[in-house]
Design a protein around this motif. Structure first.
Motif, mmCIF file in Angstrom:
data_model
loop_
_atom_site.group_PDB
_atom_site.id
_atom_site.type_symbol
_atom_site.label_atom_id
_atom_site.label_comp_id
_atom_site.label_asym_id
_atom_site.label_seq_id
_atom_site.Cartn_x
_atom_site.Cartn_y
_atom_site.Cartn_z
ATOM 1 N N LEU A 59 -5.178 16.099 47.788
ATOM 2 C CA LEU A 59 -5.472 16.624 46.445
ATOM 3 C C LEU A 59 -6.938 16.392 46.066
ATOM 4 O O LEU A 59 -7.584 17.265 45.484
ATOM 5 C CB LEU A 59 -4.552 15.956 45.420
ATOM 6 C CG LEU A 59 -3.061 16.299 45.526
ATOM 7 C CD1 LEU A 59 -2.265 15.519 44.488
ATOM 8 C CD2 LEU A 59 -2.832 17.792 45.369
ATOM 9 N N ARG B 257 -10.877 15.127 42.259
ATOM 10 C CA ARG B 257 -11.939 14.353 42.906
ATOM 11 C C ARG B 257 -12.792 13.632 41.870
ATOM 12 O O ARG B 257 -13.069 12.429 42.011
ATOM 13 C CB ARG B 257 -12.807 15.279 43.750
ATOM 14 C CG ARG B 257 -14.003 14.589 44.402
ATOM 15 C CD ARG B 257 -14.918 15.631 45.037
ATOM 16 N NE ARG B 257 -14.249 16.294 46.135
ATOM 17 C CZ ARG B 257 -14.338 15.909 47.409
ATOM 18 N NH1 ARG B 257 -15.074 14.862 47.729
ATOM 19 N NH2 ARG B 257 -13.706 16.561 48.346
ATOM 20 N N TRP C 280 -4.628 31.341 49.353
ATOM 21 C CA TRP C 280 -5.110 29.957 49.272
ATOM 22 C C TRP C 280 -4.159 29.010 49.977
ATOM 23 O O TRP C 280 -4.586 28.127 50.722
ATOM 24 C CB TRP C 280 -5.246 29.565 47.796
ATOM 25 C CG TRP C 280 -5.753 28.161 47.577
ATOM 26 C CD1 TRP C 280 -7.050 27.758 47.497
ATOM 27 C CD2 TRP C 280 -4.959 26.983 47.422
ATOM 28 N NE1 TRP C 280 -7.117 26.399 47.301
ATOM 29 C CE2 TRP C 280 -5.840 25.892 47.250
ATOM 30 C CE3 TRP C 280 -3.586 26.734 47.413
ATOM 31 C CZ2 TRP C 280 -5.402 24.584 47.064
ATOM 32 C CZ3 TRP C 280 -3.139 25.428 47.234
ATOM 33 C CH2 TRP C 280 -4.039 24.381 47.066
ATOM 34 N N LEU D 20 -9.093 18.912 47.847
ATOM 35 C CA LEU D 20 -8.932 20.331 47.509
ATOM 36 C C LEU D 20 -9.326 20.671 46.080
ATOM 37 O O LEU D 20 -9.742 21.797 45.814
ATOM 38 C CB LEU D 20 -7.470 20.753 47.736
ATOM 39 C CG LEU D 20 -6.969 20.736 49.183
ATOM 40 C CD1 LEU D 20 -5.512 21.134 49.242
ATOM 41 C CD2 LEU D 20 -7.797 21.656 50.067
ATOM 42 N N PHE D 21 -9.174 19.723 45.160
ATOM 43 C CA PHE D 21 -9.370 20.027 43.741
ATOM 44 C C PHE D 21 -10.515 19.191 43.185
ATOM 45 O O PHE D 21 -10.509 17.957 43.286
ATOM 46 C CB PHE D 21 -8.094 19.759 42.950
ATOM 47 C CG PHE D 21 -6.922 20.581 43.402
ATOM 48 C CD1 PHE D 21 -6.809 21.916 43.043
ATOM 49 C CD2 PHE D 21 -5.935 20.022 44.199
ATOM 50 C CE1 PHE D 21 -5.730 22.676 43.463
ATOM 51 C CE2 PHE D 21 -4.859 20.766 44.618
ATOM 52 C CZ PHE D 21 -4.750 22.108 44.254
ATOM 53 N N SER D 22 -11.483 19.856 42.578
ATOM 54 C CA SER D 22 -12.683 19.175 42.080
ATOM 55 C C SER D 22 -12.385 18.262 40.905
ATOM 56 O O SER D 22 -12.986 17.189 40.781
ATOM 57 C CB SER D 22 -13.735 20.215 41.689
ATOM 58 O OG SER D 22 -13.223 21.095 40.698
ATOM 59 N N TYR D 23 -11.455 18.648 40.040
ATOM 60 C CA TYR D 23 -11.138 17.797 38.896
ATOM 61 C C TYR D 23 -10.450 16.509 39.339
ATOM 62 O O TYR D 23 -10.709 15.432 38.798
ATOM 63 C CB TYR D 23 -10.254 18.555 37.901
ATOM 64 C CG TYR D 23 -11.019 19.533 37.036
ATOM 65 C CD1 TYR D 23 -11.796 19.100 35.969
ATOM 66 C CD2 TYR D 23 -10.972 20.903 37.307
ATOM 67 C CE1 TYR D 23 -12.501 20.008 35.194
ATOM 68 C CE2 TYR D 23 -11.667 21.817 36.539
ATOM 69 C CZ TYR D 23 -12.436 21.356 35.482
ATOM 70 O OH TYR D 23 -13.145 22.251 34.710
#
Length: 276
Positions: free
Chosen positions: A108, A116, A187, A111-114
Protein backbone atom coordinates in the motif's frame (compact mmCIF):
# COMPACT_ATOMS: atom_id res chain seq x y z
CA UNK A 1 31.63 -11.95 -55.11
CA UNK A 2 29.02 -13.79 -53.10
CA UNK A 3 29.34 -14.65 -49.41
CA UNK A 4 29.50 -18.37 -50.29
CA UNK A 5 32.46 -17.83 -52.59
CA UNK A 6 34.21 -15.72 -49.98
CA UNK A 7 33.71 -18.45 -47.44
CA UNK A 8 35.16 -21.11 -49.69
CA UNK A 9 38.20 -18.94 -50.58
CA UNK A 10 39.18 -18.37 -46.94
CA UNK A 11 42.94 -18.86 -46.49
CA UNK A 12 43.98 -22.23 -45.11
CA UNK A 13 46.12 -20.52 -42.47
CA UNK A 14 42.96 -19.54 -40.58
CA UNK A 15 42.59 -23.13 -39.40
CA UNK A 16 39.41 -24.91 -38.42
CA UNK A 17 36.63 -22.92 -36.78
CA UNK A 18 36.69 -23.16 -32.98
CA UNK A 19 33.60 -23.24 -30.82
CA UNK A 20 33.31 -20.19 -28.59
CA UNK A 21 31.93 -20.92 -25.14
CA UNK A 22 28.76 -19.05 -24.24
CA UNK A 23 29.48 -16.57 -21.49
CA UNK A 24 26.06 -15.00 -21.06
CA UNK A 25 25.11 -16.66 -17.78
CA UNK A 26 24.35 -13.34 -16.13
CA UNK A 27 26.28 -14.17 -12.94
CA UNK A 28 23.83 -16.97 -12.18
CA UNK A 29 24.90 -18.68 -8.92
CA UNK A 30 25.74 -22.34 -9.16
CA UNK A 31 24.88 -24.86 -6.49
CA UNK A 32 27.91 -25.85 -4.40
CA UNK A 33 26.20 -27.39 -1.39
CA UNK A 34 29.05 -29.74 -0.60
CA UNK A 35 31.33 -26.77 0.08
CA UNK A 36 29.17 -25.57 2.96
CA UNK A 37 28.91 -29.07 4.39
CA UNK A 38 32.69 -29.52 4.13
CA UNK A 39 33.36 -26.22 5.91
CA UNK A 40 30.93 -27.12 8.71
CA UNK A 41 32.41 -30.60 9.17
CA UNK A 42 35.96 -29.19 9.20
CA UNK A 43 35.02 -26.60 11.82
CA UNK A 44 33.37 -29.19 14.07
CA UNK A 45 36.35 -31.52 13.68
CA UNK A 46 38.74 -28.69 14.56
CA UNK A 47 36.82 -27.88 17.75
CA UNK A 48 36.62 -31.55 18.69
CA UNK A 49 40.33 -31.99 18.20
CA UNK A 50 41.11 -28.78 20.07
CA UNK A 51 39.03 -29.73 23.12
CA UNK A 52 40.54 -33.22 23.25
CA UNK A 53 44.08 -31.87 22.79
CA UNK A 54 43.58 -29.41 25.62
CA UNK A 55 44.28 -26.10 23.87
CA UNK A 56 40.54 -25.27 24.01
CA UNK A 57 39.26 -25.17 27.58
CA UNK A 58 36.12 -27.24 28.28
CA UNK A 59 34.90 -24.26 30.29
CA UNK A 60 34.88 -22.24 27.06
CA UNK A 61 33.61 -24.71 24.46
CA UNK A 62 32.22 -28.20 25.09
CA UNK A 63 33.15 -31.10 22.89
CA UNK A 64 30.89 -31.39 19.86
CA UNK A 65 30.57 -35.11 20.61
CA UNK A 66 29.20 -34.30 24.09
CA UNK A 67 26.77 -31.79 22.60
CA UNK A 68 25.60 -34.44 20.15
CA UNK A 69 25.14 -36.86 23.04
CA UNK A 70 23.01 -34.28 24.87
CA UNK A 71 20.94 -33.80 21.74
CA UNK A 72 20.38 -37.57 21.52
CA UNK A 73 19.29 -37.62 25.17
CA UNK A 74 16.80 -34.83 24.46
CA UNK A 75 15.43 -36.81 21.55
CA UNK A 76 15.11 -40.07 23.46
CA UNK A 77 13.55 -38.49 26.54
CA UNK A 78 10.96 -36.55 24.56
CA UNK A 79 12.08 -33.20 26.00
CA UNK A 80 13.13 -32.03 22.54
CA UNK A 81 9.55 -32.06 21.29
CA UNK A 82 8.21 -30.56 24.52
CA UNK A 83 10.46 -27.55 23.98
CA UNK A 84 10.41 -27.44 20.20
CA UNK A 85 6.63 -27.69 19.78
CA UNK A 86 5.70 -24.48 21.65
CA UNK A 87 8.59 -22.61 20.00
CA UNK A 88 7.46 -23.58 16.50
CA UNK A 89 3.87 -22.61 17.33
CA UNK A 90 4.89 -19.19 18.64
CA UNK A 91 7.22 -18.60 15.72
CA UNK A 92 4.63 -19.62 13.11
CA UNK A 93 1.80 -17.52 14.55
CA UNK A 94 3.85 -14.42 15.32
CA UNK A 95 5.84 -14.43 12.08
CA UNK A 96 2.73 -15.09 9.97
CA UNK A 97 0.88 -12.17 11.54
CA UNK A 98 3.81 -9.78 11.28
CA UNK A 99 4.92 -10.77 7.77
CA UNK A 100 1.44 -10.72 6.23
CA UNK A 101 0.63 -7.33 7.75
CA UNK A 102 4.05 -6.02 6.72
CA UNK A 103 3.70 -7.13 3.10
CA UNK A 104 0.19 -5.68 2.85
CA UNK A 105 1.18 -2.33 4.32
CA UNK A 106 4.39 -2.20 2.29
CA UNK A 107 2.49 -2.73 -0.96
CA UNK A 108 0.00 0.00 0.00
CA UNK A 109 2.85 2.41 0.78
CA UNK A 110 4.48 1.61 -2.54
CA UNK A 111 1.28 2.14 -4.54
CA UNK A 112 -0.51 5.05 -2.88
CA UNK A 113 1.12 8.44 -2.27
CA UNK A 114 -1.18 9.42 0.60
CA UNK A 115 -0.44 6.19 2.45
CA UNK A 116 3.28 6.74 1.85
CA UNK A 117 3.15 10.32 3.11
CA UNK A 118 1.27 9.31 6.24
CA UNK A 119 2.98 6.06 7.24
CA UNK A 120 6.59 6.20 6.07
CA UNK A 121 7.58 8.69 8.83
CA UNK A 122 5.87 6.43 11.39
CA UNK A 123 7.64 3.32 10.11
CA UNK A 124 10.94 5.19 10.08
CA UNK A 125 10.37 6.19 13.71
CA UNK A 126 9.60 2.71 15.05
CA UNK A 127 12.01 0.73 12.86
CA UNK A 128 15.22 1.53 14.84
CA UNK A 129 13.63 0.70 18.22
CA UNK A 130 15.13 -2.51 19.69
CA UNK A 131 12.12 -4.78 19.80
CA UNK A 132 13.44 -6.71 22.81
CA UNK A 133 13.23 -3.48 24.81
CA UNK A 134 9.47 -3.48 24.22
CA UNK A 135 8.94 -6.90 25.81
CA UNK A 136 8.02 -5.48 29.27
CA UNK A 137 5.49 -3.20 27.60
CA UNK A 138 3.96 -6.10 25.69
CA UNK A 139 3.76 -8.07 28.95
CA UNK A 140 1.78 -5.20 30.49
CA UNK A 141 -0.52 -4.98 27.48
CA UNK A 142 -1.03 -8.67 26.62
CA UNK A 143 -0.04 -10.50 29.80
CA UNK A 144 2.85 -12.80 30.52
CA UNK A 145 1.32 -15.73 28.64
CA UNK A 146 1.30 -16.40 24.91
CA UNK A 147 -0.16 -13.05 23.85
CA UNK A 148 2.97 -11.04 24.66
CA UNK A 149 5.18 -13.57 22.86
CA UNK A 150 3.04 -13.48 19.73
CA UNK A 151 2.95 -9.69 19.82
CA UNK A 152 6.72 -9.32 20.20
CA UNK A 153 7.50 -11.71 17.34
CA UNK A 154 4.83 -10.17 15.10
CA UNK A 155 6.00 -6.61 15.74
CA UNK A 156 9.65 -7.54 15.21
CA UNK A 157 8.78 -9.22 11.91
CA UNK A 158 6.42 -6.46 10.80
CA UNK A 159 8.74 -3.45 10.56
CA UNK A 160 11.58 -4.91 8.42
CA UNK A 161 9.00 -6.55 6.15
CA UNK A 162 7.29 -3.20 5.56
CA UNK A 163 10.59 -1.49 4.69
CA UNK A 164 11.69 -4.29 2.35
CA UNK A 165 8.30 -4.49 0.64
CA UNK A 166 7.78 -0.85 -0.24
CA UNK A 167 11.43 -0.60 -1.28
CA UNK A 168 10.90 -3.56 -3.61
CA UNK A 169 7.78 -1.98 -5.08
CA UNK A 170 9.68 1.26 -5.68
CA UNK A 171 12.40 -0.64 -7.54
CA UNK A 172 10.07 -2.18 -10.12
CA UNK A 173 11.09 -1.09 -13.61
CA UNK A 174 8.86 1.84 -14.57
CA UNK A 175 9.27 1.10 -18.28
CA UNK A 176 7.37 -2.16 -17.74
CA UNK A 177 4.55 -0.25 -16.08
CA UNK A 178 4.43 2.23 -18.96
CA UNK A 179 4.38 -0.67 -21.39
CA UNK A 180 1.40 -2.16 -19.60
CA UNK A 181 -0.38 1.18 -19.69
CA UNK A 182 0.30 1.53 -23.40
CA UNK A 183 -1.32 -1.87 -23.98
CA UNK A 184 -4.40 -0.69 -22.12
CA UNK A 185 -4.05 -2.85 -19.01
CA UNK A 186 -6.15 -1.84 -16.04
CA UNK A 187 -4.58 -0.58 -12.83
CA UNK A 188 -5.34 -3.85 -11.06
CA UNK A 189 -3.83 -5.90 -13.89
CA UNK A 190 -0.64 -3.84 -13.83
CA UNK A 191 -0.32 -4.38 -10.09
CA UNK A 192 -1.02 -8.10 -10.34
CA UNK A 193 1.00 -8.91 -13.47
CA UNK A 194 3.86 -6.39 -13.32
CA UNK A 195 4.33 -4.74 -9.93
CA UNK A 196 3.94 -7.73 -7.61
CA UNK A 197 6.07 -10.16 -9.70
CA UNK A 198 8.74 -7.49 -10.11
CA UNK A 199 8.76 -6.74 -6.39
CA UNK A 200 8.73 -10.38 -5.28
CA UNK A 201 12.55 -10.85 -5.19
CA UNK A 202 12.91 -7.92 -2.80
CA UNK A 203 9.96 -9.07 -0.70
CA UNK A 204 11.39 -12.57 -0.27
CA UNK A 205 14.82 -11.16 0.58
CA UNK A 206 13.17 -9.04 3.25
CA UNK A 207 11.38 -12.10 4.61
CA UNK A 208 14.70 -13.86 5.10
CA UNK A 209 15.84 -11.04 7.38
CA UNK A 210 12.46 -10.75 9.11
CA UNK A 211 12.29 -14.46 9.95
CA UNK A 212 15.82 -14.41 11.32
CA UNK A 213 14.79 -11.53 13.58
CA UNK A 214 11.68 -13.51 14.56
CA UNK A 215 13.85 -16.42 15.79
CA UNK A 216 15.94 -14.02 17.89
CA UNK A 217 12.84 -12.47 19.43
CA UNK A 218 11.37 -15.93 20.02
CA UNK A 219 14.28 -16.79 22.30
CA UNK A 220 13.99 -13.48 24.15
CA UNK A 221 10.25 -13.90 24.64
CA UNK A 222 10.59 -17.46 25.92
CA UNK A 223 13.16 -16.43 28.50
CA UNK A 224 10.39 -14.57 30.32
CA UNK A 225 7.59 -16.59 31.85
CA UNK A 226 7.79 -19.70 29.66
CA UNK A 227 8.03 -23.21 31.04
CA UNK A 228 8.73 -24.86 27.69
CA UNK A 229 10.46 -23.53 24.61
CA UNK A 230 13.97 -23.36 23.20
CA UNK A 231 14.56 -20.01 24.90
CA UNK A 232 13.44 -21.37 28.25
CA UNK A 233 15.67 -24.41 27.76
CA UNK A 234 18.70 -22.23 26.98
CA UNK A 235 17.97 -20.04 30.02
CA UNK A 236 17.80 -23.07 32.30
CA UNK A 237 21.04 -24.46 30.89
CA UNK A 238 22.79 -21.11 31.25
CA UNK A 239 21.70 -20.67 34.85
CA UNK A 240 23.20 -24.08 35.65
CA UNK A 241 26.31 -23.37 33.51
CA UNK A 242 25.61 -26.57 31.62
CA UNK A 243 27.49 -25.87 28.40
CA UNK A 244 26.46 -29.10 26.70
CA UNK A 245 22.76 -28.33 27.13
CA UNK A 246 23.35 -24.68 26.29
CA UNK A 247 25.09 -25.48 23.01
CA UNK A 248 22.48 -28.13 22.21
CA UNK A 249 19.84 -25.40 22.39
CA UNK A 250 21.97 -23.14 20.20
CA UNK A 251 22.33 -25.94 17.64
CA UNK A 252 18.55 -26.38 17.59
CA UNK A 253 18.12 -22.68 16.87
CA UNK A 254 20.75 -22.85 14.16
CA UNK A 255 19.00 -25.79 12.50
CA UNK A 256 15.72 -23.92 12.74
CA UNK A 257 17.28 -20.97 10.94
CA UNK A 258 18.67 -23.24 8.22
CA UNK A 259 15.26 -24.85 7.71
CA UNK A 260 13.55 -21.46 7.45
CA UNK A 261 16.15 -20.26 4.95
CA UNK A 262 15.74 -23.43 2.89
CA UNK A 263 11.97 -22.95 2.87
CA UNK A 264 12.37 -19.38 1.56
CA UNK A 265 14.77 -20.70 -1.10
CA UNK A 266 12.18 -23.24 -2.25
CA UNK A 267 9.56 -20.49 -2.49
CA UNK A 268 11.99 -18.40 -4.53
CA UNK A 269 12.57 -21.26 -6.97
CA UNK A 270 8.85 -21.71 -7.51
CA UNK A 271 7.79 -18.07 -7.56
CA UNK A 272 10.81 -16.58 -9.30
CA UNK A 273 11.38 -19.22 -11.95
CA UNK A 274 10.79 -16.57 -14.62
CA UNK A 275 14.19 -14.98 -13.84
CA UNK A 276 16.18 -17.95 -15.21
Amino acid sequence: MSDTTAATERPASDGPAMEVRFRGGGFAPQSRRWVGVAVFVALVALVEWGTRAGWISPLTLPRPSDVFGTFVELWNSGLLFKHLGPSLSRLAVGAALGASAGVLLGVLIGLFSYVRAGLVPLVAAIFPIPKIALLPLFVIWFGIDEGSKYALIAFGTFTPTVVATYGAVDNVDRSLIRMGQSFGLSWLSIVRKIVLPGAMPGILSGLRISLAIAIILLVAAEMLGAEYGIGAYILQAGSLYDLERLFAGVVILSLLGVIVSAAIAQIERRVLGWRT
